[in-house]
Design a protein around this motif. Sequence first.
Motif, mmCIF file in Angstrom:
data_model
loop_
_atom_site.group_PDB
_atom_site.id
_atom_site.type_symbol
_atom_site.label_atom_id
_atom_site.label_comp_id
_atom_site.label_asym_id
_atom_site.label_seq_id
_atom_site.Cartn_x
_atom_site.Cartn_y
_atom_site.Cartn_z
ATOM 1 N N THR A 368 0.810 -1.214 0.000
ATOM 2 C CA THR A 368 0.000 0.000 0.000
ATOM 3 C C THR A 368 0.847 1.270 0.000
ATOM 4 N N ASP A 369 2.148 1.144 0.368
ATOM 5 C CA ASP A 369 3.059 2.291 0.316
ATOM 6 C C ASP A 369 3.601 2.433 -1.102
ATOM 7 N N GLU A 370 3.652 3.666 -1.606
ATOM 8 C CA GLU A 370 4.066 3.889 -2.991
ATOM 9 C C GLU A 370 5.520 3.479 -3.224
ATOM 10 N N ASP A 371 6.424 3.791 -2.274
ATOM 11 C CA ASP A 371 7.835 3.430 -2.454
ATOM 12 C C ASP A 371 8.008 1.908 -2.481
#
Length: 511
Positions: A368-371
């Motif tokens: 869910t984290d973009e990075d």
Amino acid sequence: MATLKHISSKNSDYTAIEAYLIYQHDEFSGKVILDEQGRPMLRESYLLDTLECGDFSFATACLLANRKYGKNTQHGDIKSHQYIISFDPRDAADNGLTMEKAQALGLKFCEENLPGHPAIVCTHPDGHNHSGNIHVHIVIGSVRTREVERKPYMQKPRDWLEGMKHSSTAQTMRHLRVEVMELCEGAGLYQIDLLNGSKERVSEAEYWARRRGQQKLDLANAVLAATGQPPKQKKFETAKEILRKQISDALNVATSFEDFSDRLLQQYGIAVKESRGQLSYLPSGRTKFIRAKHLGDKFDKAEVLAALNANAERKPKAQFKQDIIGKLIDIQSRMTEGKGIGYKRWLTKHNLKVMAQTVNLLQKKGLTDEDALNQRIAELETKYHDSLAVVKDLEGRMKANKELRYHVAAYASTKSVAQQLKTAKRPAVFEEQHRAELTAYRAAAAYFKANDLTKLPSPKKLEAEYAQLASEKAKFYEQYKEAKEELLKLKTAKQNVASFFREEEPAQQER
């Protein structure tokens, strides 16, 4: 296969009915055909009788009945009913059906099932389609002039009381169809089951619309042919015909009603709804739904659900994967293409499903984290390209192995023929007789020389090497396939998230 058709008429000119039955009419315009002196031309052949008209003509008897009972005074009142019994074209040759016999059957049918009404019974030898089917027209005035015996199929007093109007209800039509079937059975004529309806129902209006459309198309094609241009279309199709085909296309592959509805909206812009247990269809460009019963029994709820269940049982049940996702569709750009409101509803529903799948996939994989998502995509891209490079290398080596095995086998099988050529007394004749073997031998020798092969490997060793290469390729191909599938899913998920927020920003600004 006798058929029964019902037509109601609001025309107050009863003489027009008799004129249609005895005079020739243009089948498209409906106008009477006149001879050189301007007089109506009689039909080539017909038989005509009247029933319950007394000493009057059919038209006069109907008008007197209307005046006596105060009926049919409004323009929208149904003045007469027509029932047409069309016999099978084969009945004339196979079962001895004549116009006289058909007229007698028509009179019997009218006396037993439509008593108390002024009636005219007329038999024609052929129909509009020129198939040679004898058919009987039974026309009755709508007002009953005497009380008749009550029959089991009669439900209300209007069905037997004097001065009441005839009503062609579903119960009445079912009874009349049964009577036609029994009539044909008793006369030894061909018959089909008239009680199970028609898979594709064509109304009188649609039939003539098709005939007129085909005539116009034929004339247009004749003009194109005269100028040397090929016709674009040879068969005219009505809007209902096109609708039936589109519904059938979706019905042939859908496995659930939701799938069926989605396919109709997505592919053809057709909305389908259920009301009181009946289905109706709304094609693109229309504002009023078309009931299934006007298209045919094939398109009604029971038949549609049966077809969908059959499709579901016939197709193998695939395991549903929660991480399979689609792509978001730009609703605004699609609506500028002229799509209908039904298509917009389908797109909104589709995008909601896609975003639910997208969120579910990213949560399941902990991305869910973009990075973290970008890092995983980079890892998969490296794995994907590395595995693909190994697979391509192994495929090249397998191809070379296969080619070498072919030449080794060809060289071994043709070597003796090449040696015989050296000792042949007539080399030219021997060459001609063994051209194929010698060609294969020389091609193999040239291949060995080009690849600097002085010692040939054994066929068994080459086969073992090929099996090893195939095993390695299968392993790396599986890695390549897994990396590719996951990479596509994550890239699609990333694109969906970006598209979602791009659409949300203008909406937030508007709010």
